[in-house]
Design a protein around this motif. Sequence first.
Motif, PDB file in Angstrom:
ATOM      1  N   TYR A  79       0.753  -1.258  -0.076  1.00 53.70           N
ATOM      2  CA  TYR A  79       0.156  -0.012   0.018  1.00 53.70           C
ATOM      3  C   TYR A  79       0.768   1.104  -0.045  1.00 53.70           C
ATOM      4  O   TYR A  79       0.517   2.191  -0.525  1.00 53.70           O
ATOM      5  CB  TYR A  79      -1.002   0.044   1.072  1.00 53.70           C
ATOM      6  N   GLU A  80       1.825   1.223   0.646  1.00 57.05           N
ATOM      7  CA  GLU A  80       2.754   2.301   0.831  1.00 57.05           C
ATOM      8  C   GLU A  80       3.318   2.581  -0.520  1.00 57.05           C
ATOM      9  O   GLU A  80       3.623   3.893  -1.148  1.00 57.05           O
ATOM     10  CB  GLU A  80       3.787   2.119   1.698  1.00 57.05           C
ATOM     11  N   SER A  81       3.697   1.484  -1.400  1.00 57.40           N
ATOM     12  CA  SER A  81       4.331   1.778  -2.690  1.00 57.40           C
ATOM     13  C   SER A  81       3.166   2.328  -3.838  1.00 57.40           C
ATOM     14  O   SER A  81       3.587   2.766  -4.679  1.00 57.40           O
ATOM     15  CB  SER A  81       4.816   0.522  -3.192  1.00 57.40           C
ATOM     16  N   ARG A  82       1.953   2.345  -3.431  1.00 58.87           N
ATOM     17  CA  ARG A  82       0.965   2.811  -4.297  1.00 58.87           C
ATOM     18  C   ARG A  82       0.567   4.110  -4.099  1.00 58.87           C
ATOM     19  O   ARG A  82      -0.263   4.851  -4.899  1.00 58.87           O
ATOM     20  CB  ARG A  82      -0.383   1.886  -3.935  1.00 58.87           C
ATOM     21  N   GLY A  83       1.169   4.851  -3.077  1.00 59.51           N
ATOM     22  CA  GLY A  83       1.010   6.157  -2.873  1.00 59.51           C
ATOM     23  C   GLY A  83       0.017   6.677  -1.681  1.00 59.51           C
ATOM     24  O   GLY A  83      -0.410   5.809  -1.182  1.00 59.51           O
ATOM     25  N   LYS A  84       0.111   8.032  -1.618  1.00 57.72           N
ATOM     26  CA  LYS A  84      -0.699   8.528  -0.448  1.00 57.72           C
ATOM     27  C   LYS A  84      -2.085   7.982  -0.096  1.00 57.72           C
ATOM     28  O   LYS A  84      -2.455   7.664   0.819  1.00 57.72           O
ATOM     29  CB  LYS A  84      -0.559  10.056  -0.448  1.00 57.72           C
ATOM     30  N   GLU A  85      -2.813   8.088  -1.306  1.00 53.27           N
ATOM     31  CA  GLU A  85      -4.329   8.066  -0.969  1.00 53.27           C
ATOM     32  C   GLU A  85      -4.583   6.271  -0.628  1.00 53.27           C
ATOM     33  O   GLU A  85      -5.261   5.997  -0.031  1.00 53.27           O
ATOM     34  CB  GLU A  85      -5.135   8.101  -2.283  1.00 53.27           C
ATOM     35  N   LYS A 138      -1.997   4.869   1.181  1.00 54.13           N
ATOM     36  CA  LYS A 138      -1.544   4.605   2.508  1.00 54.13           C
ATOM     37  C   LYS A 138      -2.524   5.250   3.656  1.00 54.13           C
ATOM     38  O   LYS A 138      -2.691   4.555   4.718  1.00 54.13           O
ATOM     39  CB  LYS A 138      -0.193   5.770   2.739  1.00 54.13           C
ATOM     40  N   ASP A 139      -3.193   6.245   3.221  1.00 52.48           N
ATOM     41  CA  ASP A 139      -4.502   6.575   4.074  1.00 52.48           C
ATOM     42  C   ASP A 139      -5.396   5.724   4.386  1.00 52.48           C
ATOM     43  O   ASP A 139      -5.996   5.790   5.666  1.00 52.48           O
ATOM     44  CB  ASP A 139      -5.158   8.119   3.639  1.00 52.48           C
ATOM     45  N   ILE A 140      -5.728   4.666   3.670  1.00 55.43           N
ATOM     46  CA  ILE A 140      -6.858   3.703   3.911  1.00 55.43           C
ATOM     47  C   ILE A 140      -6.274   2.557   4.406  1.00 55.43           C
ATOM     48  O   ILE A 140      -7.072   1.613   4.782  1.00 55.43           O
ATOM     49  CB  ILE A 140      -7.771   3.571   2.655  1.00 55.43           C
ATOM     50  N   LEU A 141      -4.962   2.493   4.832  1.00 55.91           N
ATOM     51  CA  LEU A 141      -4.303   1.304   5.150  1.00 55.91           C
ATOM     52  C   LEU A 141      -4.825   0.764   6.480  1.00 55.91           C
ATOM     53  O   LEU A 141      -5.391  -0.562   6.473  1.00 55.91           O
ATOM     54  CB  LEU A 141      -2.921   1.534   5.434  1.00 55.91           C
ATOM     55  N   PRO A 142      -5.420   1.513   7.575  1.00 57.92           N
ATOM     56  CA  PRO A 142      -5.874   1.016   8.935  1.00 57.92           C
ATOM     57  C   PRO A 142      -7.325   0.285   8.313  1.00 57.92           C
ATOM     58  O   PRO A 142      -7.629  -0.805   9.118  1.00 57.92           O
ATOM     59  CB  PRO A 142      -6.199   2.133   9.644  1.00 57.92           C
ATOM     60  N   SER A 143      -8.006   0.682   7.431  1.00 62.16           N
ATOM     61  CA  SER A 143      -9.282   0.080   7.231  1.00 62.16           C
ATOM     62  C   SER A 143      -9.048  -1.104   6.569  1.00 62.16           C
ATOM     63  O   SER A 143     -10.274  -1.895   6.373  1.00 62.16           O
ATOM     64  CB  SER A 143     -10.103   1.102   6.312  1.00 62.16           C
TER      65      SER A 143
END
Lengths: 414, 414
Positions: free
Chosen positions: B109-115, B117-122
């Motif tokens: 997810y981090e490699s896919r960019g900010k948007e 990374k933001d939804i990572l917890p979900s």
Amino acid sequence: MSPYIVILSTGSELTAGRSVDTNSGWIANQLFELGWKVKKFITLPDDPKLILSELQSLQSLAKETPVLAIMTGGLGPTEDDYTLETVLKLTGKTSYSVEKAKLRLTKIYESRGKEYKDILPSVFRQTFVPEGCKTLDNSVGIAVGFIETIGEKSHLVCMPGVPSEMTEMFKRRLVPELKKLYPRENLHQKTKWLWNIGESLFQNDFIEPNRDEFFQEAEWGVTANRGYIKCIFQSTNETLLSTIIQRLEDTYPKIISDDVFQFVHEQLLKEKLTISVAESCTGGLLGKKLTEQPGSSSYFIGGFLTYSNEMKSNLLGIPMETINTYGAVSEEVARAMVDGLCRKTGTDFGISITGIAGPEGGSPEKPVGTVCIGIREPNGNISVHRYLFPGNRESIRENASNTALFLVYQSFKN
Amino acid sequence: MSPYIVILSTGSELTAGRSVDTNSGWIANQLFELGWKVKKFITLPDDPKLILSELQSLQSLAKETPVLAIMTGGLGPTEDDYTLETVLKLTGKTSYSVEKAKLRLTKIYESRGKEYKDILPSVFRQTFVPEGCKTLDNSVGIAVGFIETIGEKSHLVCMPGVPSEMTEMFKRRLVPELKKLYPRENLHQKTKWLWNIGESLFQNDFIEPNRDEFFQEAEWGVTANRGYIKCIFQSTNETLLSTIIQRLEDTYPKIISDDVFQFVHEQLLKEKLTISVAESCTGGLLGKKLTEQPGSSSYFIGGFLTYSNEMKSNLLGIPMETINTYGAVSEEVARAMVDGLCRKTGTDFGISITGIAGPEGGSPEKPVGTVCIGIREPNGNISVHRYLFPGNRESIRENASNTALFLVYQSFKN
């Protein structure tokens, strides 16, 4: 009130994974269009104990709530067809042979020759149904379907597993009976097609923003296909349904359509126009699609499968220089193909398809999925469209053929 | 002893008929090759109550007999993914996040960019499994699979519903575990195809007379298709299996084959031979079938769709007199079509198909289903075969195209 709906399919070839059950999904889809939701699919092997035990569970459930069980398969002539026997055990009834079906079967088998006539007695069982049940005629094959009562407002429908027999029986015989057995408020439904757009994007761009306004009083559903998604809207409120469709048309003016296959067929017939094809990567799939409907010989006269470059050059008169300069998959070659095609065939419409179906043959400039489609319209105009279709080889070929038909649709609409 | 095997798939898109469940059949097929038979498929909508109630039934059943339940779907990140929650309710356990999967997910997810990374917890919930279970790594996607114990020798396997993730997890992670959990003897399998024979005739002529000799120690299964039936035999006794196949070949010397599609593809490649087609009633279906496999451009160079009589005459040089005298559907026209075809294309093999696909156009002499197929072999011989195929339009066209490929197969074999 809607019954608790279960779709039951039987067949050891299904539970062994040798064959995919398309019946259950098809039935569920038809029921959805009638406004009913299915609670469960069950698939069982041809094992009378397992089938009986499942039917007994449904019979028990019917003591608590109205149950509609729709069962396919097991009505054939072979020893592993157990449906009738099991239903008789369940209800304690006897069976009888439907005279009309018996005569029909005899006629069919006698026409097939002696070896079939000899086994006739062994296949008569397909004409038997439980006494006192509602029969469902089979106008395609032999086995007779029936509706048995298994409790208050609870029914077990048995139909053959052969898809062509089942679908015909469902639409012509079963639906009218279901409407009598489970009457409900009139549900309106509208269907539209959107081209080359994903399901998640559609949900994000159309359903979410309109959820509060529209989808409290209306249902929606999407079926994803190759090249298009089919959007189905349902409501008892017909005005609301029209508002939804209007919003959909405003949101997607360029990619919306009705049933393209049906429309193109009817319009070609109506306007007495002809069509021919020149296919490369689809290898005949577009021609096959254009000839699926009876009566297509009125408009489809034929075409060329130019899979190799030599065939493109020899049959359609495309200079090898054009192919070598631009590549076989190019707007230029698609244009030359459809131009050469219509010079040869003289049809009103012409379609050419050239593309890279993969998995090999892609390049950075022309990755796998690149497809050029040329269309010649009755006024002589030629236009060429380039696409990048997703998915595997099969998916790309289906996408290309369907999209070609969408281009014919658009030409009629403009 | 084999466990009682149930395959459970969840997804409202399945029970609404918007999507076809291919996972269950695939799993069943894999299990069949391992020698296990599946007792039941169940498909449920994304409804936690219905899912829990089904799992409770399986748990009860496990008190009587060893149960293996294999479940796909419902392990994703969205609100309608209920599998883990339901399994925890069933067992009363808690869950934990698999550290390795969590790190992998974070990295992706981090490699896919900010948007993303933001939804990572979900989306972390996909890395959770019940405590104390056996985990199944996902090497394609994110959701972790697991094997939970639901009774003595009874297990519930949960895997993601995405086919590419599930199939990889099944083959690499699950099969070794299953072999440990339910050890058994090695099973052999052989498959043969029989052409233009019905399932009931096959059972009558082959299975019944050989039942005592062969089928106490061997299993058989038949899948019916358009034009052929596929016969599968299994046994732990390899010698017996060879005897069965030998008897089958002796019984049906003229209509038996291996996988025709695969054989024709490989043989054309191997012998560097080319093929072209001239199709009338199939409208491109044969060309489509010949180009399904990647690499088919090495042998398929193209062909003609001559749907109208004018096209037959103009493109293939068949005198209109021949067509008028014998009719477009005749051995004479099929012969002239394949002859004209190979003169134009110069390929080693040529196939022509002309027939009445219906539903209109039949006559007493040439009923719907009459199809003439011409084949030109590499040695220049032309032969024509006339058939009467059963079924509807689609069925007749499929039959004709498949049978044409069988003729190529036979030419290679003779």
